[in-house]
Motif scaffolding. Structure first.
Motif, mmCIF file in Angstrom:
data_model
loop_
_atom_site.group_PDB
_atom_site.id
_atom_site.type_symbol
_atom_site.label_atom_id
_atom_site.label_comp_id
_atom_site.label_asym_id
_atom_site.label_seq_id
_atom_site.Cartn_x
_atom_site.Cartn_y
_atom_site.Cartn_z
ATOM 1 N N ARG A 251 0.951 -1.465 0.281
ATOM 2 C CA ARG A 251 -0.056 0.456 0.054
ATOM 3 C C ARG A 251 0.174 0.933 -0.047
ATOM 4 O O ARG A 251 0.385 2.282 -0.537
ATOM 5 N N GLU A 252 2.333 1.659 0.700
ATOM 6 C CA GLU A 252 2.790 2.242 0.808
ATOM 7 C C GLU A 252 3.376 2.666 -0.578
ATOM 8 O O GLU A 252 4.020 3.755 -0.728
ATOM 9 N N ASP A 253 3.633 1.551 -0.946
ATOM 10 C CA ASP A 253 4.351 1.885 -2.947
ATOM 11 C C ASP A 253 3.739 2.728 -3.489
ATOM 12 O O ASP A 253 3.770 3.484 -4.398
ATOM 13 N N ARG A 254 2.212 3.163 -3.421
ATOM 14 C CA ARG A 254 1.516 4.123 -3.518
ATOM 15 C C ARG A 254 0.912 4.723 -3.153
ATOM 16 O O ARG A 254 0.690 4.791 -1.818
ATOM 17 N N LEU A 294 -6.836 5.605 -11.543
ATOM 18 C CA LEU A 294 -7.323 6.160 -10.535
ATOM 19 C C LEU A 294 -8.076 4.656 -9.726
ATOM 20 O O LEU A 294 -9.691 5.247 -10.448
ATOM 21 N N GLN A 295 -8.243 3.689 -9.104
ATOM 22 C CA GLN A 295 -9.173 2.405 -8.726
ATOM 23 C C GLN A 295 -9.904 2.988 -7.646
ATOM 24 O O GLN A 295 -9.307 3.022 -6.628
ATOM 25 N N VAL A 296 -11.362 2.974 -7.764
ATOM 26 C CA VAL A 296 -12.273 3.476 -6.687
ATOM 27 C C VAL A 296 -12.717 2.548 -6.322
ATOM 28 O O VAL A 296 -13.617 1.839 -7.003
ATOM 29 N N LEU A 595 -3.135 3.811 -9.172
ATOM 30 C CA LEU A 595 -2.457 2.384 -9.899
ATOM 31 C C LEU A 595 -0.581 3.193 -10.270
ATOM 32 O O LEU A 595 -0.733 3.924 -10.928
ATOM 33 N N LEU A 596 -0.406 1.569 -10.185
ATOM 34 C CA LEU A 596 1.397 1.840 -10.401
ATOM 35 C C LEU A 596 0.732 2.326 -12.720
ATOM 36 O O LEU A 596 -0.003 1.414 -12.658
ATOM 37 N N ARG A 597 2.149 2.758 -13.182
ATOM 38 C CA ARG A 597 1.908 2.932 -14.621
ATOM 39 C C ARG A 597 1.974 1.095 -15.257
ATOM 40 O O ARG A 597 2.572 0.653 -14.669
ATOM 41 N N HIS A 598 1.161 1.082 -15.541
ATOM 42 C CA HIS A 598 0.708 0.035 -16.892
ATOM 43 C C HIS A 598 0.174 -1.470 -15.947
ATOM 44 O O HIS A 598 -0.489 -2.295 -16.637
ATOM 45 N N GLU A 599 -0.479 -0.487 -14.919
ATOM 46 C CA GLU A 599 -1.008 -1.943 -14.399
ATOM 47 C C GLU A 599 -2.564 -2.162 -14.501
ATOM 48 O O GLU A 599 -3.222 -2.698 -13.802
#
Length: 779
Positions: A251-254, A294-296, A595-599
Motif C-alpha cells: 500500500r505504501e508503494d502507491r 485511480l482505482q475506486v 495505480l502504477l504505470r501499466h497496472e
C-alpha cells in the motif's frame, strides 16, 4: 731452579659460545638483505565496514548516525499527522463476536478523554485530540468480510473487539485470517462488557484466555484492554496518537486515500449515462499524480480530470511554494493531467499482422497421421518411415547386394536370454539396420531394481496362439477391473493424471491434442499447433520481457512528483457510470488507490495458491473463484499447475488442489507490480463469499506453458520374462499403431516399448528392461 717438565692440561670442552647477535644494532643494509625476495602476505584484511574492527570513537559515531537516520525516518513518517490540519489517524474498529458493538466502543473511547476532544459535526467519526494534538478518524465496521477487508486496507490501526462470554466462532476467525493475509498495520485488542463477569477474580482469567487466543494470530499483542475501564481506554487513545504506524508494504508503494465524502453530478441524463464524480480525502502513501489511473473500491479504474485543494475551514494556510496551477471557483487546482496520462485500454492495439494468426488452420486431423507427436516429430507419418524390416543374420562384411541373396530367418520375437547370449558371442553376425532409428532403438536407462529371484517357467508360453476374447467376456472383465477404482478428486489423489477410455471411443481422436514428451522439463515444446486453441486476443496481452527491471522503473517513478502527502484534496474523475450511485453506501468505507504505470493492462497473471490443511474438500481447477490482489477483486477461472522454474517453461497441469498443497494459479487479469498478497474466495449467490486460500503474485508470463498430462494404464495379461502382453490400455489395433512410438513404464520403475499389436481389440506385446510382476500397472 724450576722444574723443566710441567703437567699436561686438557680443555674442558671443544665448543665455543659466541655472544648472541643483537638485532637492534643491525644496519639497514643487513636488514634489507634478510628480507630480500620476500613478499608481505595479506592476512585477510576486512574489506567491508561491517567487517572492520573499529575504534571506540568510530563505534560511537556509527551508533549516533544510526540514531539520526532512525529519528529522521520517524519524523518523516509522523510529519503527515502533525499540525491542526494534519492527516487523521485512521482507526478501523472490527467486532469479532456477535454481541460486540463498534459504535459503543468508539463512544466509550471518546468519553475517556474528557471534554477536551472536538468532534466535527459534519463528520461525526472525525475526532480532534487536543491533548496529543492529533486527529483520529474512526471507521466502524459491521461484522462482514468484504467491509472489514475494505476498512483494514486503508487503516493505520485495527482495533479488534472481543466478548468475555461468547466465542469468536467461524465467522470471526475467518475475519482474522483474511485480514492477516491481506496485510495489516498496527493491531490493538479490546474486550467489551468485561464488568459483566462476576466475581472479579474471574475477569483476569478471561483476559488471559483472550490474550492467548489473539496472540495465536498476532504474536506481538502484549495486552488485551478493557473498554469498561476509562484508564485503559485513555491508554489506548495514547497509543493511537503516539505510535508510528508501520503501514503495509504494497500500500505504501502507491498513493491512496480514504474517501471521506463523494459528490455526484447534479444533472443525470439517464441511468446508463456517465458523469464527473468528486472524491474528497487526505492523500497518503506517495504523492498523488493526475496522470495515473485511480482505482475506486470495486467500481473499477478511472481517469483523473483534475486535483483541487479541499482544506478544512479550520486549517491554517500552507506555505507559498505549494504547487498551484490556477484558481477555479475559490478552489486551488493543484494538478491536471498532461499528454503522459494513461489511457483505459487494457489490451494492445490490434495489428494487421495479427489477422494472419486467425487464419491458421487447425492442426492436422488425427486420421491423416500415422503416429503420435513425440517432442517435435511425428513418427510413422511418412510412408518411407514405416517400421523397418527386421534385420537378417549376415556374415560380417556382407554388402547390401549380397544380403538380398540370403534368406536367413528373422530374429526371434521372444527376446530369449539364450539367443541374446549366442548372438552377442558370435562376432560374425551383423545386425545393423539401414533404416533411420526409431524410439524403440534408443537404449533404455539402466534400472536400479533387482530382477525377481523366481526361476519357475512362465505359465503362458511364448508359442501360445492369441485369440480375441468374446465381447461379453471382455466387457465383464473390464467392468471387474475398473470396479475398484474411485472417481473424481479421490481418484485424482490416488491415481494422478490417469484416465480410462471407453471401449467405443477412439484414443487417437480423444487424445488428438496431446503429444508425447521424453522429459517434462527439458523437451522442446512447439507452440505452433496450439495457436488455433488460444483464447481470443491472446496475442494482444501485455508481455514483460524483463519483469524485475520494469517493476523497479514503475515503483521508482511513483517516488517523485505529484500532490504532496498529507494534503486534503478533491479528485475529479471523468466518465464515471452514474449507475454506481445505487451501489454506494456512505456507512461503509470506500478507498481510492492510484495505480502504477501499466497496472491496468491485462496479461497472464501467475500467483501462488496454498489451500490450508483445514479445508474439507479439494479445489478443482477452472472453478469460479473471486481473487483479491491488493486493492482489486476479479472473478476468475484459474488453471492450477506445479510450482517451480523449468528450462523450457513447461509446467504440469493440476486437476485438483488438495488440502495442504501449494500450486501456481494462472488467469488473465490486470497485472500488479511487486509481490502482493493474494486472497481467494469462494463465491455464493445467497451468502457472502467465504475465505478459501492465500497466495502471492509472481512474474506474469503469457509464454508459460501449462500441459495437461494423460496416463493410459493397462493390465499385464500374459508375462514371459521381459515380454508382456498388455490389455485394457487400448481397445482397437489402430490406436496401438498410433501410439506405439511412446515409451512405456510401470509403477515399479520398469521401462519398455510396444513390440507389436495382437488381434483387433487393443492387445499388444511390449518389451521391458526387466521382469514385470502380474500385480504391476503399465502406463
Amino acid at each position: 731452579m724450576a722444574s723443566e717438565t710441567e703437567p699436561h692440561h686438557h680443555r674442558s670442552t671443544t665448543k665455543v659460545a659466541h655472544k648472541a647477535f643483537k638485532s637492534r644494532h643491525a644496519t639497514k643494509s643487513y636488514i634489507k638483505d634478510l628480507t630480500k625476495g620476500k613478499v608481505e602476505r595479506d592476512r585477510g584484511s576486512r574489506k567491508t565496514p561491517h567487517q572492520q574492527v573499529m575504534s571506540k570513537i568510530d563505534r560511537r559515531n556509527q551508533a549516533k548516525q544510526i540514531r539520526q537516520i532512525k529519528h529522521k525516518n520517524t519524523v518523516r513518517s509522523t510529519n503527515v499527522f502533525a499540525g491542526h490540519d494534519g492527516a487523521p489517524r485512521i482507526v478501523a474498529v472490527i467486532p469479532l463476536c456477535e454481541d460486540c458493538d463498534a459504535d459503543a466502543a468508539i463512544q466509550k473511547l471518546n468519553q475517556s478523554m474528557g471534554p477536551d476532544i472536538h468532534t466535527d459535526m459534519d463528520r461525526p467519526l472525525r475526532v480532534r485530540i487536543e491533548r496529543f494534538a492529533q486527529n483520529i478518524l474512526y471507521v466502524p465496521v459491521r461484522r462482514d468480510l468484504v467491509a472489514a477487508l475494505n476498512a483494514c486496507r486503508v487503516a493505520d490501526f485495527v482495533v479488534f473487539l472481543l466478548s468475555p462470554d461468547q466465542e469468536v466462532g467461524d465467522n470471526g476467525e475467518q475475519l482474522i485470517r483474511s485480514i492477516e493475509s491481506q496485510g495489516v498495520s498496527n493491531v490493538l485488542t479490546m474486550v467489551q462488557n468485561l464488568d459483566s463477569i462476576q466475581p472479579l477474580k474471574k475477569q483476569s482469567q478471561v483476559v488471559t484466555s483472550l490474550k492467548s487466543y489473539i496472540t495465536h494470530f498476532f504474536p506481538n499483542q502484549d495486552k488485551v484492554h478493557s473498554i469498561d475501564s476509562d484508564r485503559e481506554c485513555a491508554n489506548v487513545i495514547r497509543s493511537l496518537c503516539t505510535t508510528t504506524p508501520k503501514g503495509v508494504v504494497w500500500r505504501e508503494d502507491r498513493s491512496w486515500m480514504l474517501v471521506e465524502s463523494l459528490q455526484w453530478p447534479q444533472s443525470q441524463n439517464g441511468t446508463n449515462a456517465d458523469g464527473d464524480v468528486v472524491l474528497t480525502g487526505v492523500i497518503r502513501g506517495k504523492g498523488m499524480k493526475a496522470d495515473r489511473l485511480l482505482q475506486v473500491g470495486d467500481w473499477g479504474h478511472f481517469q483523473i480530470e483534475k486535483i483541487t485543494d479541499a482544506a478544512l475551514p479550520m486549517a491554517r494556510k500552507r506555505k507559498a511554494d505549494e504547487m498551484t496551477v490556477e484558481m477555479e471557483g475559490g478552489a486551488k487546482v493543484l494538478q491536471v493531467p498532461d499528454e503522459d496520462q494513461d489511457d483505459l485500454d487494457q489490451l494492445a492495439p490490434y495489428d494487421e499482422t495479427m489477422g494472419d494468426l486467425d487464419d491458421i488452420p487447425a492442426s492436422e486431423a488425427p486420421s491423416e497421421r500415422k503416429g503420435v507427436l513425440l517432442d517435435d516429430h511425428h513418427y510413422f507419418s511418412d510412408e518411407d518411415q514405416s517400421m523397418p524390416p527386421p534385420p537378417k543374420r549376415l556374415p560380417k562384411g556382407t554388402s547390401n547386394y549380397q544380403s538380398a541373396w540370403f534368406l536367413g530367418d528373422n530374429m526371434s520375437e521372444g527376446y530369449s536370454s539364450d539367443s541374446d547370449q549366442d548372438e552377442s558371442m558370435d562376432p560374425n553376425i551383423d545386425t545393423t539396420m539401414s533404416a533411420p532409428p526409431l524410439p524403440q532403438d534408443e537404449p533404455l536407462p539402466p534400472s536400479n531394481q533387482v530382477d525377481p529371484t523366481e526361476t519357475t517357467p512362465s505359465e503362458y508360453p511364448q508359442s501360445e496362439a492369441f485369440l480375441n476374447p468374446s465381447p461379453t467376456d471382455e466387457a465383464n472383465d473390464l467392468l471387474a477391473y475398473r470396479s475398484s477404482r474411485k472417481t473424481s478428486a479421490e481418484d485424482d489423489r490416488e491415481f494422478p493424471d490417469e484416465i480410462e477410455l471407453h471401449p467405443n471411443v477412439l484414443a487417437r481422436e480423444r487424445l488428438s491434442r496431446y503429444r508425447g514428451l521424453r522429459s517434462l522439463k527439458t523437451s522442446t515444446w512447439d507452440t505452433s499447433e496450439d495457436k488455433p486453441h488460444e483464447p481470443q486476443d491472446y496475442d494482444r496481452l501485455l508481455r514483460v520481457p524483463d519483469y524485475k527491471a520494469a517493476r523497479k522503473t514503475a515503483v521508482r517513478e511513483a517516488l517523485v512528483g505529484g500532490v504532496p502527502v498529507g494534503k486534503r484534496v478533491s479528485i475529479h474523475l471523468r466518465n464515471v457510470p452514474l449507475s454506481l450511485k445505487k451501489t454506494y453506501n456512505p456507512s461503509e468505507p470506500l478507498s481510492a488507490i492510484s495505480l502504477l504505470r501499466h497496472e491496468h493492462k491485462r496479461s497472464v497473471v501467475n500467483t501462488t495458491i496454498t489451500l490450508p490443511s483445514t479445508a474439507t474438500e479439494p479445489l478443482a481447477s477452472k472453478q469460479d473463484l473471486i481473487v483479491q490482489i491488493g486493492s482489486r477483486r476479479f472473478t476468475i477461472n484459474p488453471l492450477f499447475s506445479q510450482t517451480g522454474t523449468t528450462p523450457n517453461d513447461v509446467h504440469k497441469y493440476l486437476r485438483y488442489l488438495h488440502p495442504g498443497q501449494t500450486a501456481t494459479a494462472s488467469f488473465i487479469a490486470p497485472i500488479t507490480w511487486g509481490s502482493i498478497p493474494v486472497l481467494f474466495f469462494l463465491p455464493s449467490s445467497l451468502l457472502p463469499p467465504s475465505f478459501l486460500a492465500t497466495g502471492t503474485t509472481t512474474a506474469p508470463s503469457p509464454s508459460r506453458i501449462i500441459t495437461k498430462r494423460i496416463i493410459l494404464t493397462g493390465h499385464p495379461f500374459k508375462i514371459h520374462k521381459k515380454l508382456v502382453t498388455i490389455r485394457y490400455m487400448f481397445f482397437n489395433a489402430e490406436d496401438v499403431e498410433f501410439f506405439k512410438a511412446l515409451r512405456l513404464w510401470t509403477k515399479r520403475g520398469r521401462q519398455g516399448f510396444v513390440r507389436e499389436k495382437l488381434g483387433t481389440h487393443g492387445y499388444f506385446k511390449a518389451v521391458f528392461d526387466g521382469k514385470v510382476g502380474p500385480m504391476d500397472a503399465v502406463g
